[in-house]
Motif scaffolding. Structure first.
Motif, mmCIF file in Angstrom:
data_model
loop_
_atom_site.group_PDB
_atom_site.id
_atom_site.type_symbol
_atom_site.label_atom_id
_atom_site.label_comp_id
_atom_site.label_asym_id
_atom_site.label_seq_id
_atom_site.Cartn_x
_atom_site.Cartn_y
_atom_site.Cartn_z
ATOM 1 N N ARG A 1 0.833 -1.201 0.000
ATOM 2 C CA ARG A 1 0.000 0.000 0.000
ATOM 3 C C ARG A 1 0.872 1.257 0.000
ATOM 4 N NH1 ARG A 1 -2.874 -1.319 3.998
ATOM 5 N NH2 ARG A 1 -1.709 -0.344 5.657
ATOM 6 N N HIS A 2 1.864 1.270 0.859
ATOM 7 C CA HIS A 2 2.691 2.466 0.979
ATOM 8 C C HIS A 2 3.673 2.628 -0.180
ATOM 9 C CE1 HIS A 2 0.738 3.629 4.542
ATOM 10 N NE2 HIS A 2 1.249 2.672 5.306
ATOM 11 N N VAL A 3 4.077 1.548 -0.808
ATOM 12 C CA VAL A 3 4.905 1.676 -2.008
ATOM 13 C C VAL A 3 4.092 2.334 -3.122
ATOM 14 C CG1 VAL A 3 5.993 0.322 -3.866
ATOM 15 C CG2 VAL A 3 6.607 -0.108 -1.484
ATOM 16 N N GLY A 4 2.807 2.039 -3.184
ATOM 17 C CA GLY A 4 1.944 2.738 -4.137
ATOM 18 C C GLY A 4 1.908 4.227 -3.855
ATOM 19 N N HIS A 5 1.796 4.582 -2.571
ATOM 20 C CA HIS A 5 1.864 6.004 -2.211
ATOM 21 C C HIS A 5 3.211 6.588 -2.617
ATOM 22 C CE1 HIS A 5 -1.048 4.817 1.217
ATOM 23 N NE2 HIS A 5 -1.742 5.317 0.214
ATOM 24 N N ALA A 6 4.276 5.844 -2.345
ATOM 25 C CA ALA A 6 5.628 6.327 -2.663
ATOM 26 C C ALA A 6 5.793 6.567 -4.156
ATOM 27 C CB ALA A 6 6.676 5.339 -2.141
ATOM 28 N N ASP A 7 5.184 5.723 -4.975
ATOM 29 C CA ASP A 7 5.239 5.934 -6.434
ATOM 30 C C ASP A 7 4.727 7.328 -6.787
ATOM 31 O OD1 ASP A 7 6.174 3.418 -7.259
ATOM 32 O OD2 ASP A 7 4.166 2.591 -7.445
ATOM 33 N N LEU A 8 3.569 7.672 -6.250
ATOM 34 C CA LEU A 8 2.962 8.962 -6.566
ATOM 35 C C LEU A 8 3.769 10.129 -5.987
ATOM 36 C CD1 LEU A 8 -0.747 7.967 -5.925
ATOM 37 C CD2 LEU A 8 0.403 8.212 -8.136
ATOM 38 N N LEU A 9 4.227 9.976 -4.753
ATOM 39 C CA LEU A 9 5.021 11.043 -4.127
ATOM 40 C C LEU A 9 6.303 11.294 -4.900
ATOM 41 C CD1 LEU A 9 4.547 9.936 -0.415
ATOM 42 C CD2 LEU A 9 3.511 11.933 -1.520
ATOM 43 N N ARG A 10 6.993 10.231 -5.285
ATOM 44 C CA ARG A 10 8.255 10.388 -6.011
ATOM 45 C C ARG A 10 8.017 11.028 -7.377
ATOM 46 N NH1 ARG A 10 13.858 8.657 -5.634
ATOM 47 N NH2 ARG A 10 14.750 9.843 -7.352
ATOM 48 N N GLU A 11 6.973 10.615 -8.053
ATOM 49 C CA GLU A 11 6.674 11.204 -9.363
ATOM 50 C C GLU A 11 6.412 12.687 -9.237
ATOM 51 O OE1 GLU A 11 3.979 10.457 -13.351
ATOM 52 O OE2 GLU A 11 3.529 9.327 -11.539
ATOM 53 N N ARG A 12 5.715 13.098 -8.187
ATOM 54 C CA ARG A 12 5.441 14.537 -7.979
ATOM 55 C C ARG A 12 6.705 15.300 -7.650
ATOM 56 N NH1 ARG A 12 0.043 16.585 -7.507
ATOM 57 N NH2 ARG A 12 1.278 18.476 -7.249
ATOM 58 N N LEU A 13 7.667 14.637 -6.990
ATOM 59 C CA LEU A 13 8.905 15.324 -6.596
ATOM 60 C C LEU A 13 9.802 15.621 -7.803
ATOM 61 C CD1 LEU A 13 9.956 13.522 -3.314
ATOM 62 C CD2 LEU A 13 9.560 15.975 -3.604
ATOM 63 N N ASP A 14 10.060 14.580 -8.595
ATOM 64 C CA ASP A 14 11.048 14.770 -9.665
ATOM 65 C C ASP A 14 10.709 14.063 -10.977
ATOM 66 O OD1 ASP A 14 11.552 12.106 -9.030
ATOM 67 O OD2 ASP A 14 13.645 12.424 -8.465
ATOM 68 N N GLY A 15 9.487 13.553 -11.076
ATOM 69 C CA GLY A 15 9.062 12.914 -12.305
ATOM 70 C C GLY A 15 9.488 11.467 -12.449
ATOM 71 N N ALA A 16 10.270 10.947 -11.484
ATOM 72 C CA ALA A 16 10.741 9.559 -11.584
ATOM 73 C C ALA A 16 9.581 8.603 -11.412
ATOM 74 C CB ALA A 16 11.809 9.283 -10.531
ATOM 75 N N THR A 17 9.538 7.599 -12.261
ATOM 76 C CA THR A 17 8.523 6.560 -12.170
ATOM 77 C C THR A 17 9.211 5.215 -12.289
ATOM 78 O OG1 THR A 17 8.140 6.588 -14.558
ATOM 79 C CG2 THR A 17 6.717 7.996 -13.209
ATOM 80 N N GLY A 18 8.479 4.171 -11.916
ATOM 81 C CA GLY A 18 9.029 2.831 -12.011
ATOM 82 C C GLY A 18 9.965 2.488 -10.864
ATOM 83 N N ALA A 19 10.603 1.345 -10.995
ATOM 84 C CA ALA A 19 11.568 0.802 -10.025
ATOM 85 C C ALA A 19 10.924 0.655 -8.692
ATOM 86 C CB ALA A 19 12.837 1.604 -9.964
#
Length: 171
Positions: A153-171
């Protein structure tokens, strides 16, 4: 020099294995995935709230998962009586709200250490090992399933947070 979260290795859960190896493998996978989502970011970036009005941050997730690891494995499974990890007077969400970018290195290290201690606590115990937690009987098997779900659940949250920070997706 500005601290950045270190690179993290991630092992993949087995595709064909026994129950114990599957559960511990997938838990390790999700633990590593959360750490990878944070890798290369500064304390300031980890603490940044990018999805207002939510209080979710990557640093909050790091702190939260350290607390959850400690609660289920050391306090629950081992029966240890440990002081609250974060200020009890600040409430149950202090792990998400009482953030300091300057403490990010310590918070990151705390999660890594709690993971190590959790694995140490469970080592050699049967998945059928039980303990009573808040009035309910729990098994080590249930703890693994719960932790996999919590991390997923929290890795899903982390995906969105990271994408908002610097555009990184995946991994």
């Amino acid at each position: 020099m500005t601290w950045t979260a270190p690179e993290a290795t991630r092992s993949f859960g087995p595709l064909t294995a026994g129950e114990r190896e599957t559960l511990t493998g997938y838990l390790a996978f999700y633990r590593g995935t959360l750490l990878r989502k944070c890798a290369g970011l500064t304390g300031e970036q980890l603490a940044e709230r990018t999805t207002g009005p939510s209080n979710l941050t990557l640093l909050g997730l790091i702190r939260h998962m350290a607390k959850v690891e400690r609660i289920w494995f050391r306090e629950g499974l081992q029966g240890l009586s440990l002081p609250p990890m974060y200020g009890a007077e600040k409430g149950k969400d202090a792990d998400f709200e009482d953030l300091s970018p300057d403490r990010a290195p310590e918070d990151h290290a705390r999660l890594v250490e709690e993971i190590r201690l959790a694995d140490e606590a469970a080592a050699g115990m049967s998945l059928d090992t039980t303990f009573t937690w808040r009035g309910s009987v729990c098994s080590l098997r249930m703890v693994h399933v719960h932790m996999i779900a919590e991390y997923a659940r929290h890795v899903g949250h982390a995906d969105l947070l990271r994408e908002r920070l610097d555009g990184a997706t995946g991994a």
